[in-house]
Scaffold this active site. Structure first.
Site, PDB file in Angstrom:
ATOM      1  N   LYS A 260      -2.964   8.486   2.933  1.00  0.00           N
ATOM      2  CA  LYS A 260      -4.159   8.271   3.769  1.00  0.00           C
ATOM      3  C   LYS A 260      -3.931   8.768   5.199  1.00  0.00           C
ATOM      4  O   LYS A 260      -4.869   9.213   5.862  1.00  0.00           O
ATOM      5  CB  LYS A 260      -4.563   6.787   3.782  1.00  0.00           C
ATOM      6  CG  LYS A 260      -5.111   6.262   2.464  1.00  0.00           C
ATOM      7  CD  LYS A 260      -6.400   6.951   2.018  1.00  0.00           C
ATOM      8  CE  LYS A 260      -7.082   6.189   0.889  1.00  0.00           C
ATOM      9  NZ  LYS A 260      -8.206   6.963   0.293  1.00  0.00           N
TER      10      LYS A 260
ATOM     11  N   TYR B 124       0.837  -1.213   0.000  1.00  0.00           N
ATOM     12  CA  TYR B 124       0.000   0.000   0.000  1.00  0.00           C
ATOM     13  C   TYR B 124       0.868   1.257   0.000  1.00  0.00           C
ATOM     14  O   TYR B 124       0.508   2.297  -0.556  1.00  0.00           O
ATOM     15  CB  TYR B 124      -0.985  -0.024   1.175  1.00  0.00           C
ATOM     16  CG  TYR B 124      -2.177   0.890   0.977  1.00  0.00           C
ATOM     17  CD1 TYR B 124      -3.066   0.682  -0.080  1.00  0.00           C
ATOM     18  CD2 TYR B 124      -2.409   1.955   1.831  1.00  0.00           C
ATOM     19  CE1 TYR B 124      -4.159   1.521  -0.259  1.00  0.00           C
ATOM     20  CE2 TYR B 124      -3.500   2.791   1.662  1.00  0.00           C
ATOM     21  CZ  TYR B 124      -4.371   2.571   0.615  1.00  0.00           C
ATOM     22  OH  TYR B 124      -5.451   3.407   0.445  1.00  0.00           O
TER      23      TYR B 124
HETATM   24  P1  NAD Z   1     -12.961   3.653  -7.797  1.00  0.00           P
HETATM   25  O1  NAD Z   1     -11.908   3.422  -8.825  1.00  0.00           O
HETATM   26  O2  NAD Z   1     -14.309   3.210  -8.125  1.00  0.00           O
HETATM   27  O3  NAD Z   1     -12.974   5.179  -7.362  1.00  0.00           O
HETATM   28  C1  NAD Z   1     -11.841   5.990  -7.326  1.00  0.00           C
HETATM   29  C2  NAD Z   1     -12.285   7.344  -7.806  1.00  0.00           C
HETATM   30  O4  NAD Z   1     -11.218   8.310  -7.701  1.00  0.00           O
HETATM   31  C3  NAD Z   1     -12.742   7.332  -9.254  1.00  0.00           C
HETATM   32  O5  NAD Z   1     -14.074   7.772  -9.363  1.00  0.00           O
HETATM   33  C4  NAD Z   1     -11.800   8.313  -9.931  1.00  0.00           C
HETATM   34  O6  NAD Z   1     -12.424   9.050 -10.959  1.00  0.00           O
HETATM   35  C5  NAD Z   1     -11.428   9.206  -8.759  1.00  0.00           C
HETATM   36  N1  NAD Z   1     -10.259  10.032  -9.062  1.00  0.00           N
HETATM   37  C6  NAD Z   1      -8.984   9.633  -9.320  1.00  0.00           C
HETATM   38  N2  NAD Z   1      -8.227  10.707  -9.635  1.00  0.00           N
HETATM   39  C7  NAD Z   1      -9.035  11.802  -9.543  1.00  0.00           C
HETATM   40  C8  NAD Z   1      -8.847  13.195  -9.760  1.00  0.00           C
HETATM   41  N3  NAD Z   1      -7.659  13.710 -10.130  1.00  0.00           N
HETATM   42  N4  NAD Z   1      -9.905  14.030  -9.574  1.00  0.00           N
HETATM   43  C9  NAD Z   1     -11.114  13.531  -9.206  1.00  0.00           C
HETATM   44  N5  NAD Z   1     -11.357  12.228  -9.003  1.00  0.00           N
HETATM   45  C10 NAD Z   1     -10.321  11.372  -9.185  1.00  0.00           C
HETATM   46  O7  NAD Z   1     -12.415   2.922  -6.458  1.00  0.00           O
HETATM   47  P2  NAD Z   1     -12.954   2.915  -4.970  1.00  0.00           P
HETATM   48  O8  NAD Z   1     -12.313   1.721  -4.362  1.00  0.00           O
HETATM   49  O9  NAD Z   1     -14.411   3.077  -4.943  1.00  0.00           O
HETATM   50  O10 NAD Z   1     -12.228   4.182  -4.321  1.00  0.00           O
HETATM   51  C11 NAD Z   1     -12.908   5.224  -3.653  1.00  0.00           C
HETATM   52  C12 NAD Z   1     -12.167   5.620  -2.372  1.00  0.00           C
HETATM   53  O11 NAD Z   1     -12.242   4.552  -1.443  1.00  0.00           O
HETATM   54  C13 NAD Z   1     -10.684   5.929  -2.551  1.00  0.00           C
HETATM   55  O12 NAD Z   1     -10.322   7.019  -1.738  1.00  0.00           O
HETATM   56  C14 NAD Z   1     -10.025   4.668  -2.019  1.00  0.00           C
HETATM   57  O13 NAD Z   1      -8.720   4.940  -1.580  1.00  0.00           O
HETATM   58  C15 NAD Z   1     -10.965   4.346  -0.892  1.00  0.00           C
HETATM   59  N6  NAD Z   1     -10.906   2.979  -0.363  1.00  0.00           N
HETATM   60  C16 NAD Z   1     -11.003   1.914  -1.196  1.00  0.00           C
HETATM   61  C17 NAD Z   1     -10.967   0.621  -0.683  1.00  0.00           C
HETATM   62  C18 NAD Z   1     -11.031  -0.574  -1.579  1.00  0.00           C
HETATM   63  O14 NAD Z   1     -10.580  -1.655  -1.190  1.00  0.00           O
HETATM   64  N7  NAD Z   1     -11.574  -0.463  -2.772  1.00  0.00           N
HETATM   65  C19 NAD Z   1     -10.847   0.426   0.704  1.00  0.00           C
HETATM   66  C20 NAD Z   1     -10.770   1.554   1.542  1.00  0.00           C
HETATM   67  C21 NAD Z   1     -10.801   2.825   0.999  1.00  0.00           C
HETATM   68  O1  0WE Z   2      -7.085   2.966  -1.628  1.00  0.00           O
HETATM   69  C1  0WE Z   2      -7.096   1.937  -2.266  1.00  0.00           C
HETATM   70  C2  0WE Z   2      -6.675   1.912  -3.719  1.00  0.00           C
HETATM   71  C3  0WE Z   2      -6.511   3.273  -4.301  1.00  0.00           C
HETATM   72  C4  0WE Z   2      -5.717   3.287  -5.576  1.00  0.00           C
HETATM   73  C5  0WE Z   2      -5.796   2.322  -6.572  1.00  0.00           C
HETATM   74  C6  0WE Z   2      -5.036   2.458  -7.721  1.00  0.00           C
HETATM   75  C7  0WE Z   2      -5.036   1.420  -8.820  1.00  0.00           C
HETATM   76  C8  0WE Z   2      -4.728   2.054 -10.160  1.00  0.00           C
HETATM   77  C9  0WE Z   2      -4.868   4.348  -5.750  1.00  0.00           C
HETATM   78  N1  0WE Z   2      -4.118   4.480  -6.859  1.00  0.00           N
HETATM   79  C10 0WE Z   2      -4.203   3.559  -7.838  1.00  0.00           C
HETATM   80  N2  0WE Z   2      -3.424   3.739  -8.958  1.00  0.00           N
HETATM   81  C11 0WE Z   2      -3.578   3.012 -10.067  1.00  0.00           C
HETATM   82  O2  0WE Z   2      -2.803   3.156 -11.040  1.00  0.00           O
HETATM   83  N3  0WE Z   2      -7.454   0.781  -1.637  1.00  0.00           N
HETATM   84  C12 0WE Z   2      -7.683   0.790  -0.217  1.00  0.00           C
HETATM   85  C13 0WE Z   2      -7.542  -0.511  -2.338  1.00  0.00           C
HETATM   86  C14 0WE Z   2      -6.210  -1.157  -2.234  1.00  0.00           C
HETATM   87  O3  0WE Z   2      -5.184  -0.791  -3.007  1.00  0.00           O
HETATM   88  C15 0WE Z   2      -4.087  -1.545  -2.643  1.00  0.00           C
HETATM   89  C16 0WE Z   2      -4.437  -2.395  -1.587  1.00  0.00           C
HETATM   90  C17 0WE Z   2      -5.808  -2.131  -1.311  1.00  0.00           C
HETATM   91  C18 0WE Z   2      -6.637  -2.760  -0.260  1.00  0.00           C
HETATM   92  C19 0WE Z   2      -2.799  -1.522  -3.128  1.00  0.00           C
HETATM   93  C20 0WE Z   2      -1.852  -2.398  -2.590  1.00  0.00           C
HETATM   94  C21 0WE Z   2      -2.206  -3.231  -1.548  1.00  0.00           C
HETATM   95  C22 0WE Z   2      -3.503  -3.245  -1.031  1.00  0.00           C
END
Ligand code: NAD
Ligand code: 0WE
Length: 268
Positions: free
Chosen positions: A164, A157
């Site tokens: 974060k 991560y």
């Molecule tokens: P997702 O890909 O569906 O959403 C990520 C969003 O970030 C997208 O809508 C993208 O357009 C937006 N984004 C990226 N660059 C941007 C920019 N320059 N301006 C505006 N928007 C931008 O994935 P998700 O998992 O739904 O992620 C949403 C949030 O949840 C993120 O902050 C992610 O870190 C957090 N999160 C995700 C997980 C997971 O496991 N998926 C767990 C905990 C927290």
């Molecule tokens: O916050 C996240 C992921 C956010 C994210 C995902 C990507 C994939 C595409 C941010 N940047 C990028 N850049 C890209 O090019 N999570 C909490 C989901 C997540 O991401 C991981 C995790 C988990 C969980 C990455 C490594 C290890 C665990």
């Protein structure tokens, strides 16, 4: 009785029907909220325009959070159309791929660090600042999505974890700053969910299995479950909660691993 009747809420971060923002949007709509939506970059416009009607429809605006003029334009439009704002959902995160894989320092660079910080952390405070006037005196609520990697070193991560951590500190300082206007600010620390952002991360499916097995509830997390907590935080039921990080992770963060006794029974 729906808990978000008459609430006008800006929903960011919608990208697909697997987005956490989509799960949140469904819960907000179900509870009676009126939504407006943002997307990042022209290529995402159509995707969001297709999803918005499923969430009750509303304004769909361009907002790449690295562009201040786009942030300003969104709040100017909200001021014109709504005259005020009851909440903002920040569901945005990004780091360049090499900065969220393998060894932390191998993947580290000044530019990827700054990009992750800008998009994933700075942007939340920027939205608070831009939306402050519209949210004043309305018992408004802001939420953001964070991850356990903010407070623990987790494999891969990496730079996102550092961003974060800044985002979670933002929650506390924004709560301090906006409290005088009645605006609450909280974070949801969600367990891993297979969204677009997560797909393409090597080994993610294996990680999901290991996660589920290590939770107290022995199961994975869904975006809908995150959505229900988000709806609560956006509602007046949470009016005494601000500056908090709520874990929506089936108890994972509260368990310790590595002490499994392999089912061994005590002798006599
Ligand atoms: P997702 O890909 O569906 O959403 C990520 C969003 O970030 C997208 O809508 C993208 O357009 C937006 N984004 C990226 N660059 C941007 C920019 N320059 N301006 C505006 N928007 C931008 O994935 P998700 O998992 O739904 O992620 C949403 C949030 O949840 C993120 O902050 C992610 O870190 C957090 N999160 C995700 C997980 C997971 O496991 N998926 C767990 C905990 C927290
Ligand atoms: O916050 C996240 C992921 C956010 C994210 C995902 C990507 C994939 C595409 C941010 N940047 C990028 N850049 C890209 O090019 N999570 C909490 C989901 C997540 O991401 C991981 C995790 C988990 C969980 C990455 C490594 C290890 C665990």
């Amino acid at each position: 009785m729906p808990i978000l009747q008459d609430k006008k809420i800006l929903l960011t971060g919608l990208l697909s029907s697997r987005s956490i923002a989509y799960g949140i949007g469904k819960a907000l709509k179900r509870e009676g909220a009126t939504l407006a939506f943002t997307y990042a970059g022209q290529s995402m416009k159509e995707r969001v325009e297709k999803l918005a009607p499923e969430l009750g429809g509303g304004m769909v605006m361009s907002m790449d959070v690295t562009k201040q003029d786009e942030i300003d334009a969104v709040f100017a439009k909200l001021g014109c159309e709504w005259g005020g704002l009851d909440g903002i959902v920040h569901s945005i995160g990004y780091a360049p791929r090499e900065a969220i894989a393998g060894d932390f320092l191998d993947g580290l660079s000044r530019s990827s660090f700054m990009t992750a910080m800008d998009i994933s952390a700075y942007s939340f405070a920027a939205l608070g600042k831009a939306g402050r006037e519209l949210m004043k005196g309305r018992d408004a609520s802001m939420i953001t999505l964070t991850y356990l990697g903010a407070v623990r070193a987790l494999p891969n991560y990496n730079t996102m974890g550092v961003a974060k951590a800044a985002l979670e500190a933002n929650v506390r300082y924004m709560a301090q700053s906006l409290g005088q206007h009645g605006v609450r600010v909280n974070g949801i620390s969600a367990g891993p969910i297979k969204t677009l952002a997560a797909s393409g991360i090597a080994g993610f499916s294996t990680m999901l299995k290991n996660f589920a097995a290590a939770t107290a509830l022995k199961r994975g997390i869904t975006a809908d479950e995150v959505g229900n907590v988000a709806a609560f935080l956006m509602s007046d039921w949470a009016r005494a909660m601000t500056g908090e990080i709520l874990y929506v992770d089936n108890g994972f963060s509260q368990m310790a691993t590595g002490l499994d006794d392999g089912g061994e029974k005590p002798k006599e």
